[in-house]
Design an enzyme around this catalytic site. Structure first.
Site, mmCIF file in Angstrom:
data_model
loop_
_atom_site.group_PDB
_atom_site.id
_atom_site.type_symbol
_atom_site.label_atom_id
_atom_site.label_comp_id
_atom_site.label_asym_id
_atom_site.label_seq_id
_atom_site.Cartn_x
_atom_site.Cartn_y
_atom_site.Cartn_z
ATOM 1 N N ASP A 33 -0.550 -6.856 3.568
ATOM 2 C CA ASP A 33 -1.586 -6.017 2.949
ATOM 3 C C ASP A 33 -2.205 -6.718 1.809
ATOM 4 O O ASP A 33 -1.466 -7.144 0.991
ATOM 5 C CB ASP A 33 -1.446 -4.681 2.790
ATOM 6 C CG ASP A 33 -2.556 -3.780 2.278
ATOM 7 O OD1 ASP A 33 -3.332 -3.960 1.570
ATOM 8 O OD2 ASP A 33 -2.843 -2.977 3.261
ATOM 9 N N ILE A 34 -3.492 -7.045 1.435
ATOM 10 C CA ILE A 34 -3.891 -7.741 0.471
ATOM 11 C C ILE A 34 -3.916 -6.827 -0.815
ATOM 12 O O ILE A 34 -3.946 -7.244 -1.936
ATOM 13 C CB ILE A 34 -5.524 -8.099 0.494
ATOM 14 C CG1 ILE A 34 -6.376 -6.979 0.714
ATOM 15 C CG2 ILE A 34 -5.513 -9.174 1.746
ATOM 16 C CD1 ILE A 34 -7.806 -7.396 0.923
ATOM 17 N N HIS A 102 -4.692 -0.446 12.681
ATOM 18 C CA HIS A 102 -3.932 -1.014 11.921
ATOM 19 C C HIS A 102 -2.827 0.099 11.390
ATOM 20 O O HIS A 102 -3.088 0.932 10.726
ATOM 21 C CB HIS A 102 -4.503 -1.869 10.690
ATOM 22 C CG HIS A 102 -5.262 -1.063 9.979
ATOM 23 N ND1 HIS A 102 -6.612 -0.675 10.006
ATOM 24 C CD2 HIS A 102 -5.151 -0.694 8.667
ATOM 25 C CE1 HIS A 102 -7.075 -0.204 9.196
ATOM 26 N NE2 HIS A 102 -6.127 -0.251 8.068
ATOM 27 N N LEU A 103 -1.640 -0.373 11.470
ATOM 28 C CA LEU A 103 -0.394 0.583 11.098
ATOM 29 C C LEU A 103 0.136 -0.070 9.749
ATOM 30 O O LEU A 103 0.327 -1.168 9.474
ATOM 31 C CB LEU A 103 0.699 0.520 12.108
ATOM 32 C CG LEU A 103 2.057 1.211 11.588
ATOM 33 C CD1 LEU A 103 1.748 2.807 11.710
ATOM 34 C CD2 LEU A 103 3.107 0.840 12.487
#
Length: 129
Positions: A33-34, A102-103
């Site tokens: 994740d960003i 998205h998980l």
């Protein structure tokens, strides 16, 4: 494929800044994740464009289970083994910023910061596990 969807572009390797993590399911991909909310924060995403979690139906249960298995495998490959200290879930619309399923896989859940504990709160109005 939706060319406006960043996750579709990542799946097609059109986003060079996003490194994909090894994933043993060819229909799914995984990457960091960003804006990580925990030391380990990954997203598991179907390669094929799917709407957000609100579009899930009973026939998608095997897909969600596979997404969770990929999340656990990526954690283990990254030397995180305490699967009792993991939080996985989806942001409920309109609280998801990208309309491609998205998980979120976060670990250790016990180390979530103050804001992350709110943002990824178990079965809240905005995050479902």
């Amino acid at each position: 494929y939706d060319g406006k969807c960043v996750f579709c572009r990542i799946a097609r390797r059109e986003e060079p800044g996003t490194a994909l993590l090894p994933c043993e399911d060819e229909d799914l991909l995984c990457f960091r994740d960003i804006k990580p909310g925990a030391p380990h924060h990954y997203l598991v995403v179907p390669v094929k464009h799917m709407g957000n979690c609100k579009t899930l139906k009973a026939e998608h249960i095997p897909l969600v289970k596979r997404m969770m298995e990929v999340g656990k495998a990526v954690l283990q490959k990254n030397n995180f083994s305490d699967l009792n200290d993991v939080r996985m879930g989806f942001h409920w619309p309109p609280f998801c910023s990208i309309a491609h399923l998205h998980l979120h896989v976060l670990a250790p859940a016990s180390q979530l910061g103050f804001l992350s504990r709110i943002y990824y709160r178990i079965n809240s109005y905005w995050f479902i596990t």
